[in-house]
Design an enzyme around this catalytic site. Structure first.
Site, PDB file in Angstrom:
ATOM      1  N   ASP A   8       0.856  -1.176   0.000  1.00 27.99           N
ATOM      2  CA  ASP A   8       0.000   0.000   0.000  1.00 27.99           C
ATOM      3  C   ASP A   8       0.892   1.225   0.000  1.00 27.99           C
ATOM      4  O   ASP A   8       2.100   1.124   0.156  1.00 27.99           O
ATOM      5  CB  ASP A   8      -0.921   0.017   1.224  1.00 27.99           C
ATOM      6  CG  ASP A   8      -0.205   0.315   2.514  1.00 27.99           C
ATOM      7  OD1 ASP A   8       1.024   0.128   2.575  1.00 27.99           O
ATOM      8  OD2 ASP A   8      -0.865   0.723   3.467  1.00 27.99           O
ATOM      9  N   CYS A  39       4.034  -2.299   3.901  1.00 28.70           N
ATOM     10  CA  CYS A  39       3.375  -1.027   4.218  1.00 28.70           C
ATOM     11  C   CYS A  39       4.372  -0.187   4.990  1.00 28.70           C
ATOM     12  O   CYS A  39       5.558  -0.500   5.015  1.00 28.70           O
ATOM     13  CB  CYS A  39       2.060  -1.230   4.960  1.00 28.70           C
ATOM     14  SG  CYS A  39       2.188  -1.872   6.637  1.00 28.70           S
ATOM     15  N   THR A  41       5.000   0.226   8.226  1.00 22.98           N
ATOM     16  CA  THR A  41       5.676  -0.489   9.312  1.00 22.98           C
ATOM     17  C   THR A  41       5.630  -2.002   9.177  1.00 22.98           C
ATOM     18  O   THR A  41       6.426  -2.703   9.781  1.00 22.98           O
ATOM     19  CB  THR A  41       5.028  -0.150  10.670  1.00 22.98           C
ATOM     20  OG1 THR A  41       3.667  -0.588  10.642  1.00 22.98           O
ATOM     21  CG2 THR A  41       5.119   1.331  10.976  1.00 22.98           C
ATOM     22  N   HIS A  72      10.705 -21.450  13.552  1.00 24.06           N
ATOM     23  CA  HIS A  72      10.002 -21.750  14.796  1.00 24.06           C
ATOM     24  C   HIS A  72       8.491 -21.611  14.707  1.00 24.06           C
ATOM     25  O   HIS A  72       7.776 -22.253  15.474  1.00 24.06           O
ATOM     26  CB  HIS A  72      10.497 -20.844  15.923  1.00 24.06           C
ATOM     27  CG  HIS A  72      11.919 -21.108  16.291  1.00 24.06           C
ATOM     28  ND1 HIS A  72      12.494 -20.547  17.404  1.00 24.06           N
ATOM     29  CD2 HIS A  72      12.885 -21.854  15.712  1.00 24.06           C
ATOM     30  CE1 HIS A  72      13.755 -20.954  17.500  1.00 24.06           C
ATOM     31  NE2 HIS A  72      14.015 -21.732  16.474  1.00 24.06           N
ATOM     32  N   HIS A 107       8.706 -27.525  17.612  1.00 21.63           N
ATOM     33  CA  HIS A 107       7.957 -26.336  17.223  1.00 21.63           C
ATOM     34  C   HIS A 107       6.596 -26.681  16.606  1.00 21.63           C
ATOM     35  O   HIS A 107       5.679 -25.870  16.639  1.00 21.63           O
ATOM     36  CB  HIS A 107       8.761 -25.498  16.228  1.00 21.63           C
ATOM     37  CG  HIS A 107      10.108 -25.126  16.735  1.00 21.63           C
ATOM     38  ND1 HIS A 107      10.293 -24.251  17.785  1.00 21.63           N
ATOM     39  CD2 HIS A 107      11.343 -25.526  16.351  1.00 21.63           C
ATOM     40  CE1 HIS A 107      11.585 -24.125  18.032  1.00 21.63           C
ATOM     41  NE2 HIS A 107      12.251 -24.892  17.174  1.00 21.63           N
TER      42      HIS A 107
END
Length: 126
Positions: A8, A39, A41, A72, A107
């Site tokens: 975006d 984006c 962040t 993991h 895991h």
């Protein structure tokens, strides 16, 4: 390997998180093996994508986190920061994410539990 990618204009996600949802649904359906979202962040894209059943999206800002997200947690959507991480670093993060296998073993049980919608560890949460 099939990869669904969307981005975006930083901040646009607050208005309309359609891109994250489309990529997440493409991966959840099996039409892509992995999703890549970018984006400002990586946080908003991850929050939106994680609402789709079967998706394990995570914002990643370092190569080490990309490796651990795959090894993991078997993450299937990586969310990158276009504002706070350089293009060169994001390329390294993406390469690591796409080439690191899930470790399984100890895991696997945690990932299975994480993906359960009826997890008894969260009573009363619907």
């Amino acid at each position: 390997m099939r990869i669904a990618i969307a981005s975006d204009h930083a901040g646009f996600l607050q208005k309309k998180p359609l891109y994250a949802d489309k990529v997440a649904r493409t991966v959840a359906r099996g039409d892509a093996d992995y999703g890549v979202l970018v984006c400002g962040t990586g946080l908003g894209m991850a929050m939106t994508a994680d609402k789709v059943a079967g998706i394990r999206a995570t914002p990643v800002q370092t190569v080490t986190f990309a490796q651990l997200a795959r090894e993991h947690n078997n993450a299937n959507v990586v969310c990158l920061s276009g504002r706070f991480v350089s293009l060169m670093d994001n390329c390294a993060i993406l390469e690591t994410f796409l080439t690191t296998d899930f470790a399984g073993g100890r895991h696997a049980g945690r990932v299975d539990k994480m993906m359960r919608e009826d997890d008894p560890a969260f009573p009363g949460v619907e």
